[in-house]
Design a protein around this motif. Structure first.
Motif, short mmCIF file in Angstrom:
data_model
loop_
_atom_site.label_atom_id
_atom_site.label_comp_id
_atom_site.label_asym_id
_atom_site.label_seq_id
_atom_site.Cartn_x
_atom_site.Cartn_y
_atom_site.Cartn_z
N ASP A 176 0.82 -1.22 0.00
CA ASP A 176 0.00 0.00 0.00
C ASP A 176 0.85 1.27 0.00
N LEU A 177 2.14 1.11 0.24
CA LEU A 177 3.01 2.27 0.45
C LEU A 177 4.12 2.40 -0.57
N VAL A 178 4.42 1.30 -1.29
CA VAL A 178 5.53 1.29 -2.24
C VAL A 178 5.09 0.60 -3.53
N SER A 179 5.44 1.18 -4.67
CA SER A 179 5.15 0.55 -5.95
C SER A 179 6.38 0.65 -6.85
N PRO A 180 6.82 -0.48 -7.42
CA PRO A 180 6.26 -1.82 -7.24
C PRO A 180 6.64 -2.39 -5.87
N CYS A 181 5.79 -3.27 -5.37
CA CYS A 181 6.05 -3.88 -4.06
C CYS A 181 7.20 -4.88 -4.18
N PRO A 182 8.15 -4.86 -3.25
CA PRO A 182 9.22 -5.86 -3.27
C PRO A 182 8.66 -7.25 -2.99
N THR A 183 9.41 -8.25 -3.41
CA THR A 183 8.99 -9.62 -3.16
C THR A 183 9.17 -9.98 -1.68
N LEU A 184 8.45 -11.00 -1.26
CA LEU A 184 8.59 -11.48 0.11
C LEU A 184 10.03 -11.90 0.38
N ALA A 185 10.65 -12.55 -0.61
CA ALA A 185 12.03 -13.01 -0.44
C ALA A 185 13.00 -11.85 -0.26
N ASP A 186 12.78 -10.76 -1.00
CA ASP A 186 13.64 -9.59 -0.88
C ASP A 186 13.52 -8.97 0.51
N VAL A 187 12.29 -8.84 0.98
CA VAL A 187 12.07 -8.27 2.32
C VAL A 187 12.67 -9.20 3.38
N ALA A 188 12.49 -10.50 3.21
CA ALA A 188 13.03 -11.46 4.17
C ALA A 188 14.55 -11.38 4.26
N GLY A 189 15.21 -11.21 3.12
CA GLY A 189 16.67 -11.10 3.12
C GLY A 189 17.15 -9.90 3.91
N LYS A 190 16.51 -8.75 3.69
CA LYS A 190 16.88 -7.54 4.42
C LYS A 190 16.61 -7.69 5.92
N LEU A 191 15.42 -8.21 6.23
CA LEU A 191 15.01 -8.28 7.63
C LEU A 191 15.86 -9.27 8.42
N THR A 192 16.14 -10.44 7.88
CA THR A 192 16.93 -11.42 8.62
C THR A 192 18.37 -10.95 8.81
N ALA A 193 18.92 -10.22 7.84
CA ALA A 193 20.27 -9.67 8.02
C ALA A 193 20.29 -8.67 9.18
N LEU A 194 19.27 -7.83 9.25
CA LEU A 194 19.20 -6.85 10.34
C LEU A 194 18.93 -7.53 11.68
N LEU A 195 18.12 -8.57 11.69
CA LEU A 195 17.86 -9.30 12.94
C LEU A 195 19.15 -9.93 13.46
N ASN A 196 19.94 -10.52 12.57
CA ASN A 196 21.22 -11.09 12.99
C ASN A 196 22.10 -10.03 13.63
N LYS A 197 22.14 -8.85 13.02
CA LYS A 197 22.97 -7.77 13.54
C LYS A 197 22.44 -7.24 14.87
N ASN A 198 21.15 -6.94 14.93
CA ASN A 198 20.59 -6.29 16.12
C ASN A 198 20.44 -7.22 17.30
N LEU A 199 20.16 -8.49 17.03
CA LEU A 199 20.04 -9.44 18.14
C LEU A 199 21.41 -9.80 18.71
N ALA A 200 22.45 -9.62 17.91
CA ALA A 200 23.81 -9.89 18.39
C ALA A 200 24.39 -8.74 19.21
N ALA A 201 23.78 -7.56 19.08
CA ALA A 201 24.29 -6.38 19.81
C ALA A 201 24.09 -6.57 21.31
N GLU A 202 24.95 -5.95 22.06
CA GLU A 202 24.86 -6.03 23.53
C GLU A 202 23.64 -5.26 24.02
N ALA A 203 22.96 -5.82 24.99
CA ALA A 203 21.85 -5.11 25.60
C ALA A 203 22.39 -3.91 26.38
N VAL A 204 21.67 -2.81 26.30
CA VAL A 204 22.09 -1.58 26.98
C VAL A 204 21.29 -1.44 28.28
#
Length: 204
Positions: A176-204
């Motif tokens: 609803d916000l972006v055209s053309p909409c990215p594929t689920l696989a493209d979004v998953a690749g970005k999100l899992t890379a960020l999750l790996n990075k952010n979940l590995a960071a030390e808790a503050v």
């Protein structure tokens, strides 16, 4: 952290697999991210109230063991289950929740979408509309369940419930916000890379 792509699956077998994984894990079990797209289902959390289900129609309702109220999963929604030993990581549940929210926000920003967390309620919002939901279960010092990000789906079933217990809460999605909409696989690749990075960071 290992990423496991489950493809498109019915909800209940994946839920049972999450519980088995958590119950059988040892101190050496590698943390995993499970990426999945579900067939249509309503899931009702531990605190779920029957009045928040307005009309199930032909969609199954599954009672589950995460926190929170009722939500909907369906095709075109990206679901990531975070199978994490948080005691071993010496982190906190609050840090994990923040890491999930911040990863979603950064993923959306990559597509030019401005979003934010709400300190009063879990999830990620674009203006006042909800685009992603969170729900976790803590057991034996580990976390399972995770997040759901609306990418390109039929949002109609959300009108059959009070999403996450909030009457009148409107939902939105990347399509609803972006055209053309990215594929689920493209979004998953970005999100899992960020999750790996952010979940590995030390808790503050």
């Amino acid at each position: 952290m290992k990423t496991v792509d489950l493809g498109r699956r019915d909800y209940l077998p994946v839920f049972e697999a999450m519980k088995r994984f958590n119950d059988s894990r040892s101190a050496d079990t590698e943390d995993e991210l499970w990426v999945v797209e579900h067939n249509p289902v309503f899931t009702q959390g531990l605190a779920g109230k029957a009045e928040h289900l307005l009309d199930a129609a032909d969609i199954p309702v599954v009672q589950i063991d995460r926190g929170g109220q009722i939500t909907y999963h369906g095709p075109g929604q990206l679901v990531v289950y975070t199978m994490i030993d948080f005691k071993r990581r010496k982190t906190s549940v609050r840090h994990i929740v923040s890491a999930l929210e911040n990863s979603i926000i950064a993923t959306l920003a990559a597509y030019g979408i401005a979003s934010a967390a709400d300190p009063q309620r879990p999830g990620v919002y674009v203006d006042s509309k909800k685009i992603a939901s969170l729900g976790l279960r803590i057991k034996n010092g580990s976390v399972y369940h995770g997040l759901a990000l609306n990418v390109n789906m039929d949002l109609t079933p959300f009108t059959h419930i009070n999403p996450c217990g909030y009457a009148g809460l409107q939902m939105t999605q990347i399509a609803d916000l972006v055209s053309p909409c990215p594929t689920l696989a493209d979004v998953a690749g970005k999100l899992t890379a960020l999750l790996n990075k952010n979940l590995a960071a030390e808790a503050v």
